[in-house]
Write a protein that holds these residues in place. Structure first.
Motif, PDB file in Angstrom:
ATOM      1  N   ILE A 157      21.395 -13.469  -7.504  1.00 47.86           N
ATOM      2  CA  ILE A 157      20.543 -12.288  -7.314  1.00 47.86           C
ATOM      3  C   ILE A 157      21.018 -11.460  -6.126  1.00 47.86           C
ATOM      4  O   ILE A 157      21.197 -11.986  -5.026  1.00 47.86           O
ATOM      5  CB  ILE A 157      19.083 -12.711  -7.103  1.00 47.86           C
ATOM      6  CG1 ILE A 157      18.590 -13.507  -8.321  1.00 47.86           C
ATOM      7  CG2 ILE A 157      18.191 -11.495  -6.855  1.00 47.86           C
ATOM      8  CD1 ILE A 157      17.241 -14.163  -8.113  1.00 47.86           C
ATOM      9  N   VAL A 158      21.237 -10.187  -6.353  1.00 43.75           N
ATOM     10  CA  VAL A 158      21.628  -9.253  -5.298  1.00 43.75           C
ATOM     11  C   VAL A 158      20.375  -8.602  -4.701  1.00 43.75           C
ATOM     12  O   VAL A 158      20.239  -8.476  -3.496  1.00 43.75           O
ATOM     13  CB  VAL A 158      22.592  -8.187  -5.849  1.00 43.75           C
ATOM     14  CG1 VAL A 158      22.924  -7.149  -4.795  1.00 43.75           C
ATOM     15  CG2 VAL A 158      23.860  -8.851  -6.380  1.00 43.75           C
ATOM     16  N   GLU A 159      19.468  -8.191  -5.565  1.00 41.97           N
ATOM     17  CA  GLU A 159      18.175  -7.702  -5.079  1.00 41.97           C
ATOM     18  C   GLU A 159      17.142  -7.753  -6.194  1.00 41.97           C
ATOM     19  O   GLU A 159      17.477  -7.811  -7.381  1.00 41.97           O
ATOM     20  CB  GLU A 159      18.261  -6.291  -4.476  1.00 41.97           C
ATOM     21  CG  GLU A 159      18.611  -5.210  -5.454  1.00 41.97           C
ATOM     22  CD  GLU A 159      18.514  -3.793  -4.842  1.00 41.97           C
ATOM     23  OE1 GLU A 159      18.085  -3.636  -3.686  1.00 41.97           O
ATOM     24  OE2 GLU A 159      18.884  -2.846  -5.551  1.00 41.97           O
ATOM     25  N   ILE A 160      15.886  -7.764  -5.782  1.00 42.46           N
ATOM     26  CA  ILE A 160      14.780  -7.682  -6.740  1.00 42.46           C
ATOM     27  C   ILE A 160      13.982  -6.430  -6.390  1.00 42.46           C
ATOM     28  O   ILE A 160      13.550  -6.254  -5.247  1.00 42.46           O
ATOM     29  CB  ILE A 160      13.858  -8.915  -6.675  1.00 42.46           C
ATOM     30  CG1 ILE A 160      14.670 -10.198  -6.907  1.00 42.46           C
ATOM     31  CG2 ILE A 160      12.732  -8.798  -7.701  1.00 42.46           C
ATOM     32  CD1 ILE A 160      13.845 -11.484  -6.818  1.00 42.46           C
ATOM     33  N   ARG A 161      13.798  -5.556  -7.374  1.00 42.23           N
ATOM     34  CA  ARG A 161      13.017  -4.336  -7.192  1.00 42.23           C
ATOM     35  C   ARG A 161      11.769  -4.434  -8.068  1.00 42.23           C
ATOM     36  O   ARG A 161      11.708  -5.240  -8.989  1.00 42.23           O
ATOM     37  CB  ARG A 161      13.853  -3.100  -7.571  1.00 42.23           C
ATOM     38  CG  ARG A 161      15.195  -3.042  -6.824  1.00 42.23           C
ATOM     39  CD  ARG A 161      15.952  -1.751  -7.092  1.00 42.23           C
ATOM     40  NE  ARG A 161      15.295  -0.616  -6.471  1.00 42.23           N
ATOM     41  CZ  ARG A 161      15.437  -0.265  -5.190  1.00 42.23           C
ATOM     42  NH1 ARG A 161      16.242  -0.942  -4.390  1.00 42.23           N
ATOM     43  NH2 ARG A 161      14.797   0.771  -4.707  1.00 42.23           N
ATOM     44  N   TYR A 162      10.754  -3.638  -7.776  1.00 37.13           N
ATOM     45  CA  TYR A 162       9.542  -3.650  -8.606  1.00 37.13           C
ATOM     46  C   TYR A 162       9.069  -2.221  -8.817  1.00 37.13           C
ATOM     47  O   TYR A 162       9.347  -1.329  -8.025  1.00 37.13           O
ATOM     48  CB  TYR A 162       8.451  -4.535  -7.996  1.00 37.13           C
ATOM     49  CG  TYR A 162       7.981  -4.162  -6.619  1.00 37.13           C
ATOM     50  CD1 TYR A 162       8.791  -4.357  -5.504  1.00 37.13           C
ATOM     51  CD2 TYR A 162       6.704  -3.629  -6.417  1.00 37.13           C
ATOM     52  CE1 TYR A 162       8.343  -4.019  -4.235  1.00 37.13           C
ATOM     53  CE2 TYR A 162       6.254  -3.292  -5.150  1.00 37.13           C
ATOM     54  CZ  TYR A 162       7.085  -3.489  -4.066  1.00 37.13           C
ATOM     55  OH  TYR A 162       6.655  -3.150  -2.817  1.00 37.13           O
ATOM     56  N   ASP A 163       8.349  -2.008  -9.914  1.00 38.38           N
ATOM     57  CA  ASP A 163       8.070  -0.632 -10.323  1.00 38.38           C
ATOM     58  C   ASP A 163       6.760  -0.102  -9.732  1.00 38.38           C
ATOM     59  O   ASP A 163       6.044  -0.806  -9.012  1.00 38.38           O
ATOM     60  CB  ASP A 163       8.124  -0.496 -11.852  1.00 38.38           C
ATOM     61  CG  ASP A 163       6.914  -1.074 -12.539  1.00 38.38           C
ATOM     62  OD1 ASP A 163       6.126  -1.781 -11.881  1.00 38.38           O
ATOM     63  OD2 ASP A 163       6.755  -0.828 -13.751  1.00 38.38           O
ATOM     64  N   CYS A 164       6.469   1.143 -10.046  1.00 41.42           N
ATOM     65  CA  CYS A 164       5.331   1.852  -9.451  1.00 41.42           C
ATOM     66  C   CYS A 164       4.006   1.132  -9.691  1.00 41.42           C
ATOM     67  O   CYS A 164       3.131   1.154  -8.828  1.00 41.42           O
ATOM     68  CB  CYS A 164       5.269   3.276 -10.004  1.00 41.42           C
ATOM     69  SG  CYS A 164       5.341   3.350 -11.808  1.00 41.42           S
ATOM     70  N   ASP A 165       3.857   0.487 -10.853  1.00 41.64           N
ATOM     71  CA  ASP A 165       2.618  -0.237 -11.149  1.00 41.64           C
ATOM     72  C   ASP A 165       2.662  -1.673 -10.650  1.00 41.64           C
ATOM     73  O   ASP A 165       1.655  -2.379 -10.730  1.00 41.64           O
ATOM     74  CB  ASP A 165       2.383  -0.299 -12.673  1.00 41.64           C
ATOM     75  CG  ASP A 165       2.271   1.082 -13.278  1.00 41.64           C
ATOM     76  OD1 ASP A 165       1.700   1.960 -12.621  1.00 41.64           O
ATOM     77  OD2 ASP A 165       2.764   1.280 -14.405  1.00 41.64           O
TER      78      ASP A 165
END
Lengths: 140, 140
Positions: free
Chosen positions: A83-91
């Motif tokens: 894993i390089v990064e974990i992003r999460y969305d607006c909701d």
């Protein structure tokens, strides 16, 4: 070291608790993308344990809905995903995992699970070249 | 022209029926990706009507789970998405929509809904630089 990991863990725990909207089965969908090429590799699901395990080990872990168990991606195939990064969305109800894959993401041996095309844009269409628009892809 | 569109429609209908695995609510998750940059923009859901409408118009249509209605992306904001191709995964239960967006995908005005980072790889960790691994992203 122990202490640092502990406090980091607590901070992330808090953040996971606040930010992530688990569905009524305690899952979130996770889009997995190759961080180097941008290719979308697969969609999988995580529960809280899979997310925590992914963060603590740096390797993608999911919740297998078909087997109802924690799934360390590549544990048997060796095709793990760092894993390089974990992003999460607006909701906060979807994750984006950017990874360096150590092999094909798909159990079929394909690099990406999205190896099949349903329809493709053929241009706006002209009198000579036909109707254009989105039409079936040629068989691979 | 009419005839050609008609038969194309029938062919795709058949293909949709065979290939796509709708869930028990008649939906599939749809990953939306910018075809030019590779950026993952959002995750949305389609029912059969939304998929058919997307194919016939060339613009992304989804099923809004919160409003329980067909949703022409960008109908009010003008941030429509022209579809370049639609791909589907090995299980046929997820779609990948590659689009040319006419504006930000996110209702917050961000280009992508995944504008927030949860954790990021900081390297393997050294005595001098600390533990490394996946740690919280700096606030934006």
């Amino acid at each position: 070291m122990e202490g640092e990991q502990g406090s980091r863990g607590a901070e992330e725990q808090g953040r996971l608790g606040v930010e992530i909207q688990w569905d009524d089965q305690g899952l979130v969908p996770v889009i997995v993308q190759d961080a180097r090429t941008g290719q979308v590799l697969m969609l999988a699901y995580m529960n809280r344990e899979a997310l925590e395990k992914s963060i603590s080990t740096g390797e993608a872990h999911f919740w297998s809905r078909s087997r109802s168990e924690l799934w360390h991606k590549g544990a048997t195939s060796s095709n793990t995903q760092r894993i390089v990064e974990i992003r999460y969305d607006c909701d906060g109800d979807t994750l984006l995992l950017r990874v360096e894959p150590r092999g094909p993401a798909c159990h079929t041996g394909q690099q990406s699970c999205f190896y099949r095309c349903l329809v493709k844009w053929q241009g706006p269409g002209t009198k000579d070249q036909g109707p254009g628009g989105l039409t079936s892809c040629p068989d691979p």
